[in-house]
Design an enzyme around this catalytic site. Sequence first.
Site, short mmCIF file in Angstrom:
data_model
loop_
_atom_site.label_atom_id
_atom_site.label_comp_id
_atom_site.label_asym_id
_atom_site.label_seq_id
_atom_site.Cartn_x
_atom_site.Cartn_y
_atom_site.Cartn_z
CG HIS A 247 53.28 -12.02 39.27
ND1 HIS A 247 52.29 -12.17 38.33
CD2 HIS A 247 53.38 -10.69 39.51
CE1 HIS A 247 51.81 -10.99 38.02
NE2 HIS A 247 52.44 -10.06 38.71
CE LYS B 26 50.08 -11.84 41.89
NZ LYS B 26 49.74 -10.79 42.84
P1 NAD Z 1 54.63 -8.42 50.90
O1 NAD Z 1 54.13 -9.66 51.55
O2 NAD Z 1 56.10 -8.29 50.65
O3 NAD Z 1 54.16 -7.14 51.76
C1 NAD Z 1 52.93 -7.03 52.43
C2 NAD Z 1 53.24 -6.40 53.78
O4 NAD Z 1 52.01 -6.15 54.46
C3 NAD Z 1 54.07 -7.34 54.69
O5 NAD Z 1 55.21 -6.66 55.16
C4 NAD Z 1 53.09 -7.67 55.80
O6 NAD Z 1 53.72 -7.88 57.05
C5 NAD Z 1 52.25 -6.40 55.82
N1 NAD Z 1 51.03 -6.54 56.62
C6 NAD Z 1 50.30 -7.66 56.85
N2 NAD Z 1 49.31 -7.40 57.73
C7 NAD Z 1 49.41 -6.09 58.05
C8 NAD Z 1 48.69 -5.23 58.91
N3 NAD Z 1 47.65 -5.68 59.65
N4 NAD Z 1 49.05 -3.93 58.99
C9 NAD Z 1 50.10 -3.45 58.28
N5 NAD Z 1 50.85 -4.24 57.46
C10 NAD Z 1 50.50 -5.54 57.35
O7 NAD Z 1 53.82 -8.29 49.54
P2 NAD Z 1 54.09 -7.32 48.29
O8 NAD Z 1 54.82 -8.07 47.24
O9 NAD Z 1 54.63 -6.01 48.78
O10 NAD Z 1 52.59 -7.14 47.76
C11 NAD Z 1 51.58 -6.62 48.60
C12 NAD Z 1 50.27 -6.55 47.81
O11 NAD Z 1 50.41 -5.61 46.74
C13 NAD Z 1 49.85 -7.87 47.15
O12 NAD Z 1 48.45 -7.95 47.18
C14 NAD Z 1 50.35 -7.72 45.72
O13 NAD Z 1 49.67 -8.52 44.80
C15 NAD Z 1 50.08 -6.25 45.51
N6 NAD Z 1 50.83 -5.60 44.43
C16 NAD Z 1 50.15 -4.70 43.70
C17 NAD Z 1 50.79 -3.97 42.73
C18 NAD Z 1 50.02 -2.89 42.00
O14 NAD Z 1 50.59 -2.21 41.14
N7 NAD Z 1 48.77 -2.68 42.35
C19 NAD Z 1 52.14 -4.19 42.47
C20 NAD Z 1 52.83 -5.12 43.24
C21 NAD Z 1 52.16 -5.83 44.24
#
Ligand code: NAD
Length: 265
Positions: A154, A158
């Site tokens: 990744h 991450k």
């Molecule tokens: P990212 O860090 O770009 O986004 C996360 C967002 O959540 C950030 O903008 C952050 O400010 C926000 N956040 C933090 N605290 C918050 C709160 N209290 N209220 C609202 N928002 C808040 O990360 P990402 O790459 O978008 O990934 C996010 C999650 O999704 C990770 O756990 C990742 O592993 C997961 N993910 C899952 C899949 C899937 O298919 N299930 C795919 C991609 C990523």
Amino acid sequence: MKIAIIGCAGRMGRTLVQEVHAHKETKLMAGVEQQGSVYMGKDIGILAGIGELGIAVTDDTEAAIKGSDAIIDFTQPDVTMRCAELAVTRGTAHVIGTTGLSEEQMQQLRTFAKKIPIVYAPNMSIGVNVLLSLVEKLAAALDDTYDIEIVEMHHRNKVDAPSGTALALGNVAAAGRKVKLEKVVRRTRDGYTGIRPPGEIGFATLRGGDVVGEHTVIFAGNGERIELTHKAASRVIFARGALRAALWTKGRKPGFYTMQDVLEI
Ligand code: NAD
């Protein structure tokens, strides 16, 4: 269907805003970010690169949940747990893509799911969910003279490892062998490790660049090897899966569901 995006300024959040806005059966109601975010008050459409939508980034999670039929949440474990608690009080469906949840947090989610539909999937892509079924079948067909190793890569940002998807692949491989992953897992190797015990399921984690997500499950036998690989080229596949899951929760009974349920695999 009215939908709010939690973590709307994140990598997945922005992609979700694009997809939910573009879908004709969904109405984007709110985008939530953490208190003090530099994006507070900014238009979520502009952040997502699709032009002004007239919806400002908010930190009022409760109001966003109250005004929606479903929330889509790709954030971090503590945020997801708080959202689930609020979703229960409002009867709002919760689609969770967040990875890195502890076993205790997963148990708590199952309790919340007695009151609302929760769809949890560490990987929402259709391809990965089909891969999960294939891996379980292969693991059941091959005995433990075939060593199972799971390799994932990744992007450099991450924060959890191994990835939620890698662990999900490990879990189905273990299920195929009728064992618990915890009993056979080897998450890392370093130094003098000794020989590989039969039945172990090993993980290797790579991090770098802007790789969206790559997973390979290796079944290494004597004289032959099977490798199944999935490569995600864009985050859109996860966002589309999450949107499909959100639509699927409409009129659904409370319960803890996975993408396997949504896709009826
Ligand atoms: P990212 O860090 O770009 O986004 C996360 C967002 O959540 C950030 O903008 C952050 O400010 C926000 N956040 C933090 N605290 C918050 C709160 N209290 N209220 C609202 N928002 C808040 O990360 P990402 O790459 O978008 O990934 C996010 C999650 O999704 C990770 O756990 C990742 O592993 C997961 N993910 C899952 C899949 C899937 O298919 N299930 C795919 C991609 C990523």
